[in-house]
Design an enzyme around this catalytic site. Sequence first.
Site, PDB file in Angstrom:
ATOM      1  N   LYS A   1       1.057  -1.159   0.079  1.00  0.00           N
ATOM      2  CA  LYS A   1       0.195   0.103  -0.209  1.00  0.00           C
ATOM      3  C   LYS A   1       0.902   1.207   0.089  1.00  0.00           C
ATOM      4  CE  LYS A   1      -2.094   3.429   2.614  1.00  0.00           C
ATOM      5  NZ  LYS A   1      -1.740   4.594   1.426  1.00  0.00           N
TER       6      LYS A   1
ATOM      7  N   GLU B   1      10.140   1.970  10.610  1.00  0.00           N
ATOM      8  CA  GLU B   1      11.073   2.787  10.070  1.00  0.00           C
ATOM      9  C   GLU B   1      10.408   4.042  10.452  1.00  0.00           C
ATOM     10  OE1 GLU B   1      14.230   1.796   9.203  1.00  0.00           O
ATOM     11  OE2 GLU B   1      13.515  -0.482   8.925  1.00  0.00           O
TER      12      GLU B   1
ATOM     13  N   CYS C   1      14.313  10.867   6.402  1.00  0.00           N
ATOM     14  CA  CYS C   1      14.256  10.683   7.576  1.00  0.00           C
ATOM     15  C   CYS C   1      15.577  10.721   8.196  1.00  0.00           C
ATOM     16  CB  CYS C   1      13.610   9.297   7.693  1.00  0.00           C
ATOM     17  SG  CYS C   1      14.489   7.794   7.003  1.00  0.00           S
TER      18      CYS C   1
ATOM     19  N   GLU D   1      10.842  16.688  14.508  1.00  0.00           N
ATOM     20  CA  GLU D   1      11.073  16.333  12.988  1.00  0.00           C
ATOM     21  C   GLU D   1      10.394  17.530  12.412  1.00  0.00           C
ATOM     22  OE1 GLU D   1       9.475  12.907  10.751  1.00  0.00           O
ATOM     23  OE2 GLU D   1      11.551  12.444  10.117  1.00  0.00           O
TER      24      GLU D   1
END
Length: 471
Positions: A168, A243, A280, A378
């Site tokens: 997906k 992750e 990331c 982040e």
Amino acid sequence: MSLELYVDGTWIASTSTERIDVVNPTTEERIGSVPAGAAEDVDMAVAAARRALGKWSQTAPHTRAEFVSRLADELERRQDDITDIVVSEVGTPRRVARWAQVGLGIVDLREAVTAAKHFPWEEPLRNSLIVREPVGVIGCITPWNYPLHQITAKIGAALVAGCTVVVKASEVAPFTAHALAEAVEAVGIPAGVFNMVHGYGPIVGEAIAVHPDIDMVSFTGSNSVGKRVLELAAGTVKRVSVELGGKSAAVLLDDLDVEEFAKAVPHTVRACYMNGGQSCNAQTRLLVPRSRLSEAEKLAAKAVAAYAPGDPTSGDTKLGPMVTAAQRERVLGYIRAGVKEGAKLVAGSVDAPARTGFFVEPTVFSEVDPDSTIAQEEIFGPVLSIIAYDTTEDAIEIANGTIFGIAGAVWSADPERAKSVARRLRATQIEVNGGKFNGAAPFGGFKQSGHGREGGAFGLEEFVEIKSLQL
Ligand code: NAD
């Protein structure tokens, strides 16, 4: 009726008639749409993956690897076309997209193939035979920022391991996944081994997370969604690898001479701004000795001048738009928070450039408090925070002082000293004096950056069960 889901080796229509628009972040124009799939689509894909599992899991590893190798060749043939798709849906500058988006996807597959050759599928241990077998049907849920690489990092290893997959992809950048499925079809990977569905996370993603016939979910994305997937997957005790996000630090030690320092700062700016800061592993915190703060500011401001926001299809552009209007607002919100919390704005702006496209100015803050919002959260945009430290111990503490731990960098005139500091950083991939990326090396998270590893043999290990036959 459009046939847009790839299930059981063929293109089928979604059971849902709802659509999701896909927007080019540079032009702000709609470039197409994909189905907002339903749980029934996931059921069909999982049933196909389960049917295919028996034969595929019994196929010899070198034969499975051969299929993956052919897929890598096919992506290489299609590299220019897929690059264009990534540029149009993510906004990555074209010259970066070709190698970092599509090239990396090819590397993932090739490293899985290489790992299969040396993998200990079976090995003796005293009176036992240790056997590594595929985990089973894998649900792969992936983000938009590297829409090919994030899928290939999972499926290369999973397919070589003998698993079958239901992918997906992100609804923000689904056409790259579509191009991958076309390549899968072209190389004749057996029906049901690779399946792809489209849709929103809370519908299709959650249907994958709870599905009783999915043995493992491999998830890459944000921390909030990762936690949700872990909770949902607990209901069927399925294996999950996550992750997640990062807030990586580049630590410049106090023994660098002027020349080395002048190399390390622009290198960090580049490692922060890659893909518009939407990585990331972006090095978003630059830690420098307090006495060298103004030197770092000048060098960073100079480096930033090369990152004027521009059209990602142009060969000169190094900084494209943010992927969506919402992402631009999120990044601007953080820049405003930085100003409000008293950080010094060295470059950039609290306002977006007055032009079409979801652009933000490349931004550098200095005198950033290591505990402030912009140093802790982040941002996922081109925002670098320069932080002063007093001692090497302080630098290590600041570098490790977030909930994240995915990547980092250490620079020193003494490579052994750099390595000893690198060993103390609680993160997975640490560049030492600008060391090059290695696709066979493990990638993944410490702490709340997740668990599980991708890359080469380490990625393969994620997708096998280990058992023993007592002889
Ligand atoms: P996201 O979490 O919003 O979405 C990721 C995927 O999860 C998408 O396919 C989305 O549709 C799906 N999803 C959303 N809600 C869901 C739900 N309730 N249940 C199941 N699935 C759901 O992340 P994003 O915005 O696409 O990507 C950016 C994030 O990804 C950043 O935090 C970034 O750090 C992270 N990321 C991590 C890595 C890594 O290797 N650690 C790599 C790339 C990106």
